[in-house]
Motif scaffolding. Structure first.
Motif, PDB file in Angstrom:
ATOM      1  N   SER A  40       0.837  -1.210   0.099  1.00 22.95           N
ATOM      2  CA  SER A  40       0.161  -0.156   0.122  1.00 22.95           C
ATOM      3  C   SER A  40       0.865   1.146   0.063  1.00 22.95           C
ATOM      4  N   GLN A  41       2.129   1.341  -0.364  1.00 25.38           N
ATOM      5  CA  GLN A  41       2.855   2.524  -0.534  1.00 25.38           C
ATOM      6  C   GLN A  41       3.135   2.757  -1.993  1.00 25.38           C
ATOM      7  N   TYR A  42       2.465   2.101  -2.817  1.00 27.60           N
ATOM      8  CA  TYR A  42       2.439   2.291  -4.397  1.00 27.60           C
ATOM      9  C   TYR A  42       3.967   2.066  -5.073  1.00 27.60           C
ATOM     10  N   VAL A  43       4.596   1.187  -4.638  1.00 22.74           N
ATOM     11  CA  VAL A  43       6.055   1.129  -5.018  1.00 22.74           C
ATOM     12  C   VAL A  43       5.969  -0.617  -5.340  1.00 22.74           C
ATOM     13  N   GLN A  44       6.313  -0.914  -6.475  1.00 22.06           N
ATOM     14  CA  GLN A  44       6.404  -2.314  -6.809  1.00 22.06           C
ATOM     15  C   GLN A  44       7.930  -2.798  -6.934  1.00 22.06           C
ATOM     16  N   VAL A  45       8.282  -3.948  -6.301  1.00 17.05           N
ATOM     17  CA  VAL A  45       9.357  -4.340  -6.153  1.00 17.05           C
ATOM     18  C   VAL A  45       9.416  -5.648  -6.688  1.00 17.05           C
ATOM     19  N   ASN A  46      10.417  -5.830  -7.939  1.00 19.55           N
ATOM     20  CA  ASN A  46      10.455  -7.031  -8.686  1.00 19.55           C
ATOM     21  C   ASN A  46      11.384  -7.922  -8.243  1.00 19.55           C
ATOM     22  N   ARG A  47      12.460  -7.502  -7.811  1.00 19.35           N
ATOM     23  CA  ARG A  47      13.566  -8.541  -7.632  1.00 19.35           C
ATOM     24  C   ARG A  47      14.608  -7.994  -6.591  1.00 19.35           C
ATOM     25  N   VAL A  48      15.481  -9.007  -5.776  1.00 15.56           N
ATOM     26  CA  VAL A  48      16.304  -8.512  -4.858  1.00 15.56           C
ATOM     27  C   VAL A  48      17.400  -9.694  -5.330  1.00 15.56           C
ATOM     28  N   LEU A  49      18.537  -9.091  -5.272  1.00 20.51           N
ATOM     29  CA  LEU A  49      19.898  -9.621  -5.453  1.00 20.51           C
ATOM     30  C   LEU A  49      20.916  -9.233  -4.549  1.00 20.51           C
ATOM     31  N   VAL A  50      21.248 -10.478  -3.692  1.00 17.03           N
ATOM     32  CA  VAL A  50      22.255 -10.228  -2.824  1.00 17.03           C
ATOM     33  C   VAL A  50      23.516 -10.606  -3.507  1.00 17.03           C
ATOM     34  N   LYS A  51      24.385  -9.575  -3.598  1.00 19.48           N
ATOM     35  CA  LYS A  51      25.728  -9.750  -4.474  1.00 19.48           C
ATOM     36  C   LYS A  51      26.924 -10.257  -3.517  1.00 19.48           C
ATOM     37  N   ASP A  52      26.798  -9.882  -2.151  1.00 20.68           N
ATOM     38  CA  ASP A  52      27.821 -10.212  -1.539  1.00 20.68           C
ATOM     39  C   ASP A  52      27.492 -10.232  -0.014  1.00 20.68           C
ATOM     40  N   VAL A  53      28.152 -10.977   0.709  1.00 22.14           N
ATOM     41  CA  VAL A  53      27.926 -11.001   2.150  1.00 22.14           C
ATOM     42  C   VAL A  53      29.358 -11.097   2.812  1.00 22.14           C
ATOM     43  N   THR A  54      29.741 -10.017   3.569  1.00 20.34           N
ATOM     44  CA  THR A  54      31.055 -10.032   4.026  1.00 20.34           C
ATOM     45  C   THR A  54      30.984 -10.208   5.419  1.00 20.34           C
ATOM     46  N   LEU A  55      31.503 -11.303   6.015  1.00 20.20           N
ATOM     47  CA  LEU A  55      31.663 -11.545   7.238  1.00 20.20           C
ATOM     48  C   LEU A  55      33.104 -10.953   8.090  1.00 20.20           C
ATOM     49  N   PRO A  56      33.223 -10.958   9.280  1.00 17.52           N
ATOM     50  CA  PRO A  56      34.530 -10.620   9.770  1.00 17.52           C
ATOM     51  C   PRO A  56      35.705 -11.631   9.422  1.00 17.52           C
ATOM     52  N   GLU A  57      36.737 -11.072   9.531  1.00 16.37           N
ATOM     53  CA  GLU A  57      37.965 -11.524   8.639  1.00 16.37           C
ATOM     54  C   GLU A  57      38.059 -13.080   9.622  1.00 16.37           C
ATOM     55  N   LYS A  58      38.120 -13.152  10.869  1.00 18.15           N
ATOM     56  CA  LYS A  58      38.316 -14.131  11.840  1.00 18.15           C
ATOM     57  C   LYS A  58      37.334 -14.992  11.596  1.00 18.15           C
ATOM     58  N   ILE A  59      36.225 -14.658  11.406  1.00 19.14           N
ATOM     59  CA  ILE A  59      34.777 -15.710  11.401  1.00 19.14           C
ATOM     60  C   ILE A  59      34.911 -16.268  10.138  1.00 19.14           C
ATOM     61  N   LYS A  60      35.505 -15.677   9.021  1.00 19.47           N
ATOM     62  CA  LYS A  60      35.509 -16.052   7.671  1.00 19.47           C
ATOM     63  C   LYS A  60      36.399 -17.038   7.578  1.00 19.47           C
ATOM     64  N   GLU A  61      37.676 -16.932   8.187  1.00 17.79           N
ATOM     65  CA  GLU A  61      38.915 -17.783   8.122  1.00 17.79           C
ATOM     66  C   GLU A  61      38.474 -19.220   8.800  1.00 17.79           C
ATOM     67  N   ALA A  62      37.668 -19.094  10.098  1.00 15.65           N
ATOM     68  CA  ALA A  62      37.222 -20.198  10.902  1.00 15.65           C
ATOM     69  C   ALA A  62      36.165 -20.835   9.923  1.00 15.65           C
ATOM     70  N   ILE A  63      35.166 -20.315   9.264  1.00 15.26           N
ATOM     71  CA  ILE A  63      34.335 -21.026   8.687  1.00 15.26           C
ATOM     72  C   ILE A  63      34.935 -21.978   7.317  1.00 15.26           C
ATOM     73  N   GLU A  64      36.141 -21.260   6.816  1.00 12.35           N
ATOM     74  CA  GLU A  64      36.749 -21.742   5.636  1.00 12.35           C
ATOM     75  C   GLU A  64      37.519 -23.082   6.089  1.00 12.35           C
ATOM     76  N   ARG A  65      37.938 -23.005   7.406  1.00 10.34           N
ATOM     77  CA  ARG A  65      38.935 -24.306   7.999  1.00 10.34           C
ATOM     78  C   ARG A  65      37.785 -25.314   8.370  1.00 10.34           C
ATOM     79  N   LYS A  66      36.723 -24.942   8.804  1.00 10.00           N
ATOM     80  CA  LYS A  66      35.489 -25.858   9.242  1.00 10.00           C
ATOM     81  C   LYS A  66      35.175 -26.826   7.757  1.00 10.00           C
TER      82      LYS A  66
END
Length: 269
Positions: free
Chosen positions: A160-186
Motif C-alpha cells: 500500500s505504498q505505491y511501489v512495486q519491488v520486482n527482484r532482490v539480488l544479494v551480491k555479497d555477504v562479508t563476514l569479519p575476517e576471523k569468522i570467515k577464516e574459521a568457517i573456511e577451515r571448518k
C-alpha cells in the motif's frame, strides 16, 4: 523612423504572450516516464496519470514527471546475524512505481520516495532476514533463500505504498575476517572428512567384492573336483593326445604307456 501603428504593437505583444503561454503549456513526456498534474487551484490531480508524448496543460499548472520503467538501487548494509555478529550485506533491488497510483505516490511520499520509503524498507528487511541465520549459513548455502526472504519482507514493508519491488539480488555477504577464516577451515575439514569416508567406503566395498569372488571360485573348484573321476581324466587325456598327434608339426612315437595308462608322445619338428 516611422512609429509602428498601435494595432501592430498589440499584435506583437499578443504573439509574444501566446508563445510564452504555449511554452508554459506544452509538456513532452519521454519514453519510460509518466506525469502527475499539479493544479494551482486544487492540488494534485489524483484521477489521471499522464503517459508519454505531448501534453497541453494550463500555464499556471505544473506537470511533475517520474520515471516509471524498472529502476534499481544498490546498498551496502551492516546488519547483525542471529548470534550478534556484524555482517555486511551488499544488495541490489529492482523496483518501479505503480503507474496508476503515481499521483498518490507523489501526494503522499513526494518526489524523493526512494529515500523516504524504499531505502528504509530494504534496510529493515535485510536486518530482519539476516538476523535469522548464523554466519556459516550466510556464507555458504543460504544466499538464494536470503534473497527470496528479503524480497518478501520488502514487499510487506511497501504494501500500500505505491511501489512495486520486482527482484532482490544479494551480491555479497562479508563476514569479519576471523569468522570467515574459521568457517573456511571448518568447511575444508568437512570436505576432507567426506573424502576420507568415501575412500573408506570404496575400500570396504572392494574387499567385500574380492571376498565374494574368492568364495565363488572356491565353491566352483569344490564342485569341479568332486566331478572329476579317474575315468573322466583318462578320457580327457586321450582326447588331448589324439589332437596333438593330428598336428602336422608333431612326430608321434608310442613306446608303451605312462603311469596313467596314456600313450607317451615323443618328438616334434
Amino acid at each position: 523612423m516611422e512609429r509602428l501603428p498601435r494595432a501592430a504593437i498589440f499584435i506583437i505583444i499578443g504573439v509574444v504572450l501566446f508563445i510564452i503561454v504555449l511554452i508554459k503549456s506544452a509538456v513532452v513526456i519521454d519514453a519510460g516516464q509518466a506525469g502527475v498534474l499539479f493544479k494551482l487551484s486544487d492540488g494534485v490531480e489524483l484521477e489521471n496519470t499522464y503517459g508519454e508524448g505531448f501534453q497541453i496543460i494550463a500555464p499556471w499548472n505544473d506537470m511533475i514527471i517520474f520515471p516509471v520503467r524498472q529502476l534499481s538501487i544498490s546498498d551496502r548494509m551492516n546488519v547483525l546475524s542471529v548470534n550478534g555478529l556484524e555482517v555486511s550485506v551488499d544488495a541490489t533491488v529492482w523496483y518501479q512505481p505503480e503507474y496508476d497510483k503515481l499521483p498518490y505516490l507523489y501526494k503522499e511520499k513526494g518526489r524523493d520516495y526512494v529515500n523516504e520509503i524504499l531505502s528504509p524498507a530494504i534496510s529493515a528487511a535485510a536486518r530482519s532476514v539476516v538476523g535469522r541465520y548464523t554466519p556459516e549459513q550466510l556464507y555458504s548455502s543460504k544466499r538464494d533463500v536470503i534473497q527470496a526472504e528479503i524480497l518478501d519482507e520488502v514487499r510487506k514493508e511497501l504494501e500500500s505504498q505505491y511501489v512495486q519491488v520486482n527482484r532482490v539480488l544479494v551480491k555479497d555477504v562479508t563476514l569479519p575476517e576471523k569468522i570467515k577464516e574459521a568457517i573456511e577451515r571448518k568447511l575444508r575439514q568437512e570436505q576432507e572428512s567426506l573424502e576420507y569416508e568415501f575412500r573408506l567406503t570404496k575400500a570396504t566395498k572392494e574387499a567385500e567384492r574380492q571376498k565374494i569372488d574368492a568364495e565363488g571360485k572356491a565353491v566352483a573348484n569344490q564342485i569341479l573336483s568332486a566331478s572329476l573321476t579317474d575315468k573322466i581324466l583318462t578320457e580327457k587325456g586321450i582326447e588331448a593326445t589324439l589332437k596333438l598327434a593330428e598336428s602336422p608339426n608333431a612326430k608321434v612315437v608310442v613306446v608303451g604307456s605312462g603311469d596313467s595308462g596314456l600313450p607317451i608322445i615323443l618328438g616334434n619338428q
